[in-house]
Design a protein around this motif. Structure first.
Motif, PDB file in Angstrom:
ATOM      1  N   ILE A 204     -11.510 -28.584  12.684  1.00 34.16           N
ATOM      2  CA  ILE A 204     -10.959 -27.258  12.881  1.00 34.16           C
ATOM      3  C   ILE A 204     -10.858 -26.544  11.535  1.00 34.16           C
ATOM      4  O   ILE A 204     -10.529 -27.176  10.519  1.00 34.16           O
ATOM      5  CB  ILE A 204      -9.573 -27.329  13.568  1.00 34.16           C
ATOM      6  N   SER A 205     -11.148 -25.262  11.488  1.00 29.36           N
ATOM      7  CA  SER A 205     -11.055 -24.509  10.237  1.00 29.36           C
ATOM      8  C   SER A 205      -9.603 -24.156   9.952  1.00 29.36           C
ATOM      9  O   SER A 205      -8.759 -24.129  10.857  1.00 29.36           O
ATOM     10  CB  SER A 205     -11.898 -23.235  10.323  1.00 29.36           C
ATOM     11  N   GLU A 206      -9.327 -23.885   8.679  1.00 27.64           N
ATOM     12  CA  GLU A 206      -7.966 -23.492   8.317  1.00 27.64           C
ATOM     13  C   GLU A 206      -7.559 -22.220   9.033  1.00 27.64           C
ATOM     14  O   GLU A 206      -6.426 -22.091   9.513  1.00 27.64           O
ATOM     15  CB  GLU A 206      -7.865 -23.306   6.798  1.00 27.64           C
ATOM     16  N   ALA A 207      -8.488 -21.257   9.135  1.00 29.94           N
ATOM     17  CA  ALA A 207      -8.173 -19.988   9.775  1.00 29.94           C
ATOM     18  C   ALA A 207      -7.789 -20.192  11.245  1.00 29.94           C
ATOM     19  O   ALA A 207      -6.822 -19.600  11.743  1.00 29.94           O
ATOM     20  CB  ALA A 207      -9.359 -19.034   9.662  1.00 29.94           C
ATOM     21  N   CYS A 231      -8.155 -28.100   3.754  1.00 28.67           N
ATOM     22  CA  CYS A 231      -7.708 -28.331   2.380  1.00 28.67           C
ATOM     23  C   CYS A 231      -6.249 -27.922   2.211  1.00 28.67           C
ATOM     24  O   CYS A 231      -5.548 -28.428   1.339  1.00 28.67           O
ATOM     25  CB  CYS A 231      -8.573 -27.552   1.381  1.00 28.67           C
ATOM     26  N   SER A 232      -5.818 -27.014   3.078  1.00 32.12           N
ATOM     27  CA  SER A 232      -4.457 -26.507   2.965  1.00 32.12           C
ATOM     28  C   SER A 232      -3.888 -26.231   4.352  1.00 32.12           C
ATOM     29  O   SER A 232      -4.594 -25.748   5.238  1.00 32.12           O
ATOM     30  CB  SER A 232      -4.437 -25.225   2.118  1.00 32.12           C
ATOM     31  N   ILE A 233      -2.619 -26.570   4.542  1.00 30.85           N
ATOM     32  CA  ILE A 233      -1.905 -26.290   5.784  1.00 30.85           C
ATOM     33  C   ILE A 233      -0.701 -25.431   5.427  1.00 30.85           C
ATOM     34  O   ILE A 233       0.170 -25.854   4.655  1.00 30.85           O
ATOM     35  CB  ILE A 233      -1.447 -27.582   6.482  1.00 30.85           C
ATOM     36  N   GLU A 259      -3.243 -29.953   1.217  1.00 34.17           N
ATOM     37  CA  GLU A 259      -2.051 -29.350   0.629  1.00 34.17           C
ATOM     38  C   GLU A 259      -1.165 -28.815   1.754  1.00 34.17           C
ATOM     39  O   GLU A 259      -1.626 -28.127   2.659  1.00 34.17           O
ATOM     40  CB  GLU A 259      -2.463 -28.211  -0.305  1.00 34.17           C
ATOM     41  N   LEU A 260       0.104 -29.153   1.707  1.00 34.96           N
ATOM     42  CA  LEU A 260       1.056 -28.700   2.728  1.00 34.96           C
ATOM     43  C   LEU A 260       1.992 -27.676   2.101  1.00 34.96           C
ATOM     44  O   LEU A 260       2.755 -27.986   1.176  1.00 34.96           O
ATOM     45  CB  LEU A 260       1.857 -29.881   3.282  1.00 34.96           C
ATOM     46  N   VAL A 261       1.921 -26.450   2.589  1.00 34.83           N
ATOM     47  CA  VAL A 261       2.724 -25.358   2.046  1.00 34.83           C
ATOM     48  C   VAL A 261       3.716 -24.891   3.103  1.00 34.83           C
ATOM     49  O   VAL A 261       3.320 -24.405   4.175  1.00 34.83           O
ATOM     50  CB  VAL A 261       1.832 -24.171   1.616  1.00 34.83           C
ATOM     51  N   ILE A 262       5.000 -25.067   2.828  1.00 30.88           N
ATOM     52  CA  ILE A 262       6.043 -24.606   3.738  1.00 30.88           C
ATOM     53  C   ILE A 262       6.490 -23.227   3.266  1.00 30.88           C
ATOM     54  O   ILE A 262       7.266 -23.098   2.313  1.00 30.88           O
ATOM     55  CB  ILE A 262       7.240 -25.572   3.773  1.00 30.88           C
ATOM     56  N   GLU A 263       5.992 -22.202   3.918  1.00 32.80           N
ATOM     57  CA  GLU A 263       6.337 -20.838   3.509  1.00 32.80           C
ATOM     58  C   GLU A 263       7.668 -20.390   4.102  1.00 32.80           C
ATOM     59  O   GLU A 263       8.508 -19.815   3.412  1.00 32.80           O
ATOM     60  CB  GLU A 263       5.229 -19.866   3.921  1.00 32.80           C
ATOM     61  N   PRO A 273       4.570 -37.274   5.566  1.00 31.97           N
ATOM     62  CA  PRO A 273       3.196 -37.392   5.059  1.00 31.97           C
ATOM     63  C   PRO A 273       2.807 -38.865   4.958  1.00 31.97           C
ATOM     64  O   PRO A 273       3.537 -39.679   4.395  1.00 31.97           O
ATOM     65  CB  PRO A 273       3.284 -36.739   3.678  1.00 31.97           C
ATOM     66  N   THR A 274       1.662 -39.222   5.511  1.00 29.47           N
ATOM     67  CA  THR A 274       1.269 -40.634   5.569  1.00 29.47           C
ATOM     68  C   THR A 274      -0.205 -40.789   5.255  1.00 29.47           C
ATOM     69  O   THR A 274      -1.030 -40.015   5.706  1.00 29.47           O
ATOM     70  CB  THR A 274       1.531 -41.224   6.969  1.00 29.47           C
ATOM     71  N   TRP A 275      -0.524 -41.821   4.472  1.00 32.27           N
ATOM     72  CA  TRP A 275      -1.898 -42.239   4.246  1.00 32.27           C
ATOM     73  C   TRP A 275      -2.027 -43.631   4.843  1.00 32.27           C
ATOM     74  O   TRP A 275      -1.334 -44.550   4.472  1.00 32.27           O
ATOM     75  CB  TRP A 275      -2.205 -42.281   2.757  1.00 32.27           C
ATOM     76  N   PHE A 276      -2.905 -43.796   5.830  1.00 40.26           N
ATOM     77  CA  PHE A 276      -3.012 -45.110   6.446  1.00 40.26           C
ATOM     78  C   PHE A 276      -4.471 -45.513   6.577  1.00 40.26           C
ATOM     79  O   PHE A 276      -5.372 -44.691   6.529  1.00 40.26           O
ATOM     80  CB  PHE A 276      -2.330 -45.127   7.825  1.00 40.26           C
TER      81      PHE A 276
END
Length: 278
Positions: A204-207, A231-233, A259-263, A273-276
């Motif tokens: 899925i695209s960011e847009a 690349c960014s959420i 990248e997770l941006v909480i606006e 956040p998890t890396w598995f």
């Protein structure tokens, strides 16, 4: 619908319940009263019995209620549909797709739950794309509240645009292994009742993702697992309470943690956040 129930019962054990009439409360001393008290549940209104049937965990279990007695025989066809596609329907895929089509043709709806993500069940694939697209357009699925859909193709399978007809009804959605390319062109992505959203192994695209999230005006839980193309959420939600984001290295692609941006998320309580590894 009676023939559907008959098809689903082919693998039942011979010693399971045979059709029987409900206990009668007719005359003859206290015996009638005692017999009637054995089946008080059948005296409940159809609406309540239908709700009970729709809460059973499998479609086979719901179908089995039709052989309890004549009182229950026709309740399944009008109870909110809880359609779980798994190996309990029938062992062969061709037979199972026939059963699904027959249920959706004869059931009057509405639907509560549709699940195509169970082990050994039918999953979205390119060769079944037309089948799924037709199923999603069935009037029996009007009012659908929960959708669980996954693909087992090696690469993400296009998500049928017909899924969007459930947008204004869904409370819970879990979608895996799908490509949202065909959804990109949708004029609006509005999910006004959606409270839980899980996307995993999708492209899925960011847009498109940000348009999707902007249309979820009641979203409380967001779970994003191995999302391709991000690349960014960016999170802007007045209702969101929890976010789960993860990547994994189960394929040849180099895993990249977006990248997770909480606006703006005033109700946010938990970020996971998890890396598995698989």
């Amino acid at each position: 619908m009676d023939d559907v129930a008959g098809s689903l019962s082919k693998k039942w054990r011979r010693d399971e319940l045979e059709p029987q009439e409900p206990p009668m409360s007719g005359g003859g001393g206290g015996c009638g009263k005692n017999d009637a008290s054995l089946d008080l549940i059948s005296s409940l209104p159809d609406e309540i019995l239908g709700s009970i049937i729709s809460l059973l965990p499998t479609t086979k279990g719901a179908a089995q209620t039709s052989v309890l007695s004549s009182r229950w025989r026709h309740l399944w066809r009008t109870a909110p549909l809880n359609l779980v596609i798994d190996h309990s329907l029938l062992s062969q895929e061709g037979e199972c797709t026939t059963i699904v089509s027959k249920i959706l043709t004869t059931h009057s709806g509405p639907a509560r739950r549709l699940s195509f993500n169970r082990p050994r069940g039918i999953r979205l694939r390119r060769e079944l794309y037309g089948k799924f697209d037709g199923w999603f357009q069935s009037p029996s699925l009007n009012g659908l509240e929960e959708l669980y859909l996954s693909s087992d193709d090696k690469s993400p399978c296009p998500l049928p645009p017909s899924v969007l007809r459930f947008a204004h009804m869904l409370h819970i959605a879990s979608i895996g292994g799908c490509d949202f390319t065909k959804i990109n062109a949708a004029p609006t992505l509005s999910f006004p009742r959606l409270k839980k959203l899980k996307l995993y192994d999708v492209s899925i695209s960011e847009a498109t993702l940000h348009r999707l999230l902007a249309g979820c005006t009641m979203l409380q839980s967001l779970d994003l697992r191995w999302i391709r193309g991000l690349c960014s959420i960016r999170i802007v939600s007045p209702t969101l309470r929890s976010i789960g984001v993860s990547v994994c290295d189960h394929c040849d692609e180099e895993p990249v943690f977006p990248e997770l941006v909480i606006e703006d998320a005033p109700c946010l309580e938990k970020i996971d956040p998890t890396w598995f590894k698989w």
